[in-house]
Design a protein around this motif. Structure first.
Motif, PDB file in Angstrom:
ATOM      1  N   VAL A 305       0.467  -1.531   0.475  1.00 37.92           N
ATOM      2  CA  VAL A 305      -0.180  -0.068   0.082  1.00 37.92           C
ATOM      3  C   VAL A 305       1.123   1.423   0.089  1.00 37.92           C
ATOM      4  O   VAL A 305       1.845   1.641   0.952  1.00 37.92           O
ATOM      5  N   LEU A 306       0.367   2.250  -1.062  1.00 34.75           N
ATOM      6  CA  LEU A 306       1.747   2.490  -1.453  1.00 34.75           C
ATOM      7  C   LEU A 306       0.785   4.160  -1.383  1.00 34.75           C
ATOM      8  O   LEU A 306      -0.488   5.022  -1.508  1.00 34.75           O
ATOM      9  N   VAL A 307       0.761   5.486  -0.092  1.00 35.44           N
ATOM     10  CA  VAL A 307      -0.336   6.466   0.448  1.00 35.44           C
ATOM     11  C   VAL A 307       0.773   7.777  -0.014  1.00 35.44           C
ATOM     12  O   VAL A 307       1.851   8.067   0.570  1.00 35.44           O
ATOM     13  N   GLN A 308      -0.044   8.784  -0.729  1.00 38.59           N
ATOM     14  CA  GLN A 308       0.269   9.977  -0.750  1.00 38.59           C
ATOM     15  C   GLN A 308       1.070  10.749   0.831  1.00 38.59           C
ATOM     16  O   GLN A 308       0.397  10.786   2.056  1.00 38.59           O
ATOM     17  N   ALA A 309       1.508  11.073   1.147  1.00 40.99           N
ATOM     18  CA  ALA A 309       3.318  11.990   2.585  1.00 40.99           C
ATOM     19  C   ALA A 309       1.449  12.747   3.005  1.00 40.99           C
ATOM     20  O   ALA A 309       1.557  12.513   4.532  1.00 40.99           O
ATOM     21  N   SER A 310       0.980  13.564   2.047  1.00 46.14           N
ATOM     22  CA  SER A 310       0.041  14.687   2.759  1.00 46.14           C
ATOM     23  C   SER A 310      -0.945  13.737   4.432  1.00 46.14           C
ATOM     24  O   SER A 310      -1.695  14.716   4.671  1.00 46.14           O
ATOM     25  N   VAL A 311      -1.725  12.350   3.202  1.00 45.44           N
ATOM     26  CA  VAL A 311      -2.887  11.861   4.021  1.00 45.44           C
ATOM     27  C   VAL A 311      -2.147  10.100   4.955  1.00 45.44           C
ATOM     28  O   VAL A 311      -3.393   9.133   4.736  1.00 45.44           O
ATOM     29  N   TYR A 312      -1.477  10.191   4.343  1.00 46.73           N
ATOM     30  CA  TYR A 312      -0.374   8.818   5.346  1.00 46.73           C
ATOM     31  C   TYR A 312      -1.029   8.330   6.692  1.00 46.73           C
ATOM     32  O   TYR A 312      -1.787   7.470   6.719  1.00 46.73           O
ATOM     33  N   ASP A 313      -0.379   9.529   7.502  1.00 43.85           N
ATOM     34  CA  ASP A 313      -0.793   9.390   8.988  1.00 43.85           C
ATOM     35  C   ASP A 313      -2.692   9.335   9.227  1.00 43.85           C
ATOM     36  O   ASP A 313      -3.131   7.905   9.295  1.00 43.85           O
ATOM     37  N   GLN A 314      -4.004   9.490   7.913  1.00 50.19           N
ATOM     38  CA  GLN A 314      -4.955   9.467   8.146  1.00 50.19           C
ATOM     39  C   GLN A 314      -5.323   8.105   7.776  1.00 50.19           C
ATOM     40  O   GLN A 314      -6.071   7.689   8.170  1.00 50.19           O
ATOM     41  N   PHE A 315      -4.929   7.818   6.491  1.00 51.11           N
ATOM     42  CA  PHE A 315      -4.822   6.608   6.340  1.00 51.11           C
ATOM     43  C   PHE A 315      -4.586   5.336   7.477  1.00 51.11           C
ATOM     44  O   PHE A 315      -5.389   3.814   7.114  1.00 51.11           O
TER      45      PHE A 315
END
Length: 499
Positions: A305-315
């Motif tokens: 799972v690759l998550v954009q930095a700006s929403v990483y913690d939220q995801f």
């Protein structure tokens, strides 16, 4: 045949008689070597029963019977419409026996009973789909010159070896049997030694459906014996395999001995990309389904799972919450169980070894990663999530094949695509974004045979399935699946040109 059946009572109380012999020429027979496969219930580690295990001698017999059936008028000259009727009848019988077949799969494999029941619906749907195609497989006429005429015939490839994995025993068998039989081939099918039971009950349905003797032969056996004998057999025209990339490579090399036609569906390390404009709650739920279903034992599992930095913690917060509240580990026959045991002790130990690897390499274990036995028994593992994963780590690069996900971060779209493609595999990928233009653009740039936009692991019997790179060769399902089991013959007709 009476001595080649055993009466069983499953943990859910279902009673049935299970054939235990090799299915060759529409008869259940004993192995020439006397070898057996003992099936173990992964829920409590107890023996279910033993079945005959094919030796190379048995494979020789099955291939010879399949070759004779291919050339016999009862199959060679049957109308395509009648082939379709036989497949429809087989689907009807599978539907009638759906509960028994699902029970056997759950008992033998460990998957939740609800999932096994869903798998049986796919078996039925696939068989009916290809039954409908049987009399719609046509050649072409091709204009050439005024004195010549050409046309093509679509003909069966011949005797087809089919090697089936343990994660979806009957579903993967149906994916291969459906198009092979619709196109007029004969089959020698080897199930996985880890899950040998359900296909034997299904074999009895093949006979009841009215297929001529030898058209379908089921040879339970070990890969090193039966699998090797099939892949190397000089009178086998095609081999179709679903399983690990390493085994696929070996089969491809072995099949080269007589240049067999091959279809390979092998491993994966599929990425799931979450962009900052994605619906995070939906992305978390789909990501959970994409990796934790079937105990994570899915070749297309979106395990990176690759998550954009700006929403990483939220995801990560949303995803971990879904895992903890949804992934109930327990008895696969219980209605509220989401995750049963891993299929074997070997697979169980493999997953746990990757937990230790992730810790050693410095990733963060966000949840799970521990054995979760029931009453001290069973190959149960808590669903496992690692965060702060780097692209060089083993848990990021290697296929674990368990309820195990590695979550990494990316900065922009270009980096996301580069990270997604930085793998030897290319089976599936998922993209989550509300930006339709970007979603389609990224889907086009990812090196994968299948891409899901705002979902994960969608599969439909009408849609081609397969991978690129080291995830396989060829396609199954849909109209494309027929191409794997037919060959085109060109016929040139001279209408009067003289030399």
């Amino acid at each position: 045949m009476a001595d080649l059946k055993v009466d069983l009572t499953a943990p859910n109380g279902k009673k049935f008689a299970l054939p235990t012999g090799l299915f060759i020429g529409n008869e259940f027979v004993k192995s020439a070597s006397g070898a057996k496969i003992t099936s173990i219930n992964p829920t409590n580690e107890e023996e279910i029963c033993s079945v005959e295990a094919a030796s190379p001698e048995d494979i020789d017999k099955a291939v010879a019977v399949a070759r004779a059936a291919l050339n016999h008028e009862s199959w060679r000259d049957i109308s395509a419409t009648e082939r379709g009727r036989l497949l429809y009848k087989l689907a009807d019988l599978a539907e009638q026996e759906r509960e028994v077949l699902a029970t056997i799969e759950t008992w033998d494999n460990g998957k939740p009973f609800g999932d096994a029941t869903g798998d049986l619906q796919e078996v039925i749907d696939v068989l009916r789909y290809y039954a409908g195609y049987a009399d719609k497989i046509h050649g072409q006429t091709i204009p050439t010159t005024s004195q010549k005429f050409a046309y093509t015939l679509k003909q069966p490839i011949g005797v087809c070896a089919q090697i089936i994995p343990w994660n979806y025993p009957l579903a993967m068998a149906a994916w291969k049997l459906g198009p092979a039989l619709a196109c007029g081939n004969t089959v020698v099918l080897k199930p996985a030694e880890q899950t040998p039971l359900s296909i034997l009950y299904f074999a009895d349905l093949i006979r009841k459906a009215g297929f001529p003797p030898g058209v379908v032969n089921i040879t339970n056996g070990y890969g090193k014996d039966a699998g090797q004998a099939l892949a190397s057999h000089a009178d086998v025209d095609k081999v179709a395999f679903t399983g690990s990339t390493a085994t696929g490579k070996h089969i491809m090399k072995t099949a080269s001995s007589n240049m067999k036609n091959i279809t390979l569906e092998t491993g994966g390390k599929s990425p799931l990309l979450v962009f900052e404009d994605a619906d995070i709650d939906q992305a978390a739920k789909w990501a959970h389904a994409g990796i934790m279903s079937n105990m994570g034992q899915i070749c297309t599992a979106t395990s990176r799972v690759l998550v954009q930095a700006s929403v990483y913690d939220q995801f990560v917060e949303a995803f971990v919450a879904v895992v903890r509240t949804t992934s109930k580990v327990g008895d696969p026959f219980a209605e509220d169980t989401f995750q049963g045991p891993q299929v074997t002790k070997t697979q169980y130990q493999r997953v746990l070894s990757y937990v230790e690897s992730g810790k050693a390499e410095g990733a963060t274990l966000a949840t799970g990663g521990k054995p979760s036995p029931i009453g001290g028994k069973g190959y149960f593992i808590e669903p496992t999530v690692f965060t702060n994963v780097k692209p060089g780590m083993r848990i990021y690069r290697e296929e674990v094949f368990g309820p195990f996900v590695a979550i990494a971060v990316f900065g922009d779209e270009a980096e996301a695509v580069a990270m997604a493609n930085d793998t030897t595999y290319g089976l599936g990928a998922a993209v989550f974004s509300r930006d339709v233009e970007r979603a389609h653009r990224v889907a086009g740039r990812i090196d994968a045979g299948m891409v899901w936009i705002n979902s994960s692991n969608d599969s439909d019997f009408r849609v081609p399935f397969g991978g690129v790179k080291q995830s396989g060769i060829g396609r199954e399902l849909g109209e494309a699946g027929l191409a794997a089991y037919s060959q085109i013959k060109a016929v040139h007709v001279n209408l009067g040109q003289k030399l």
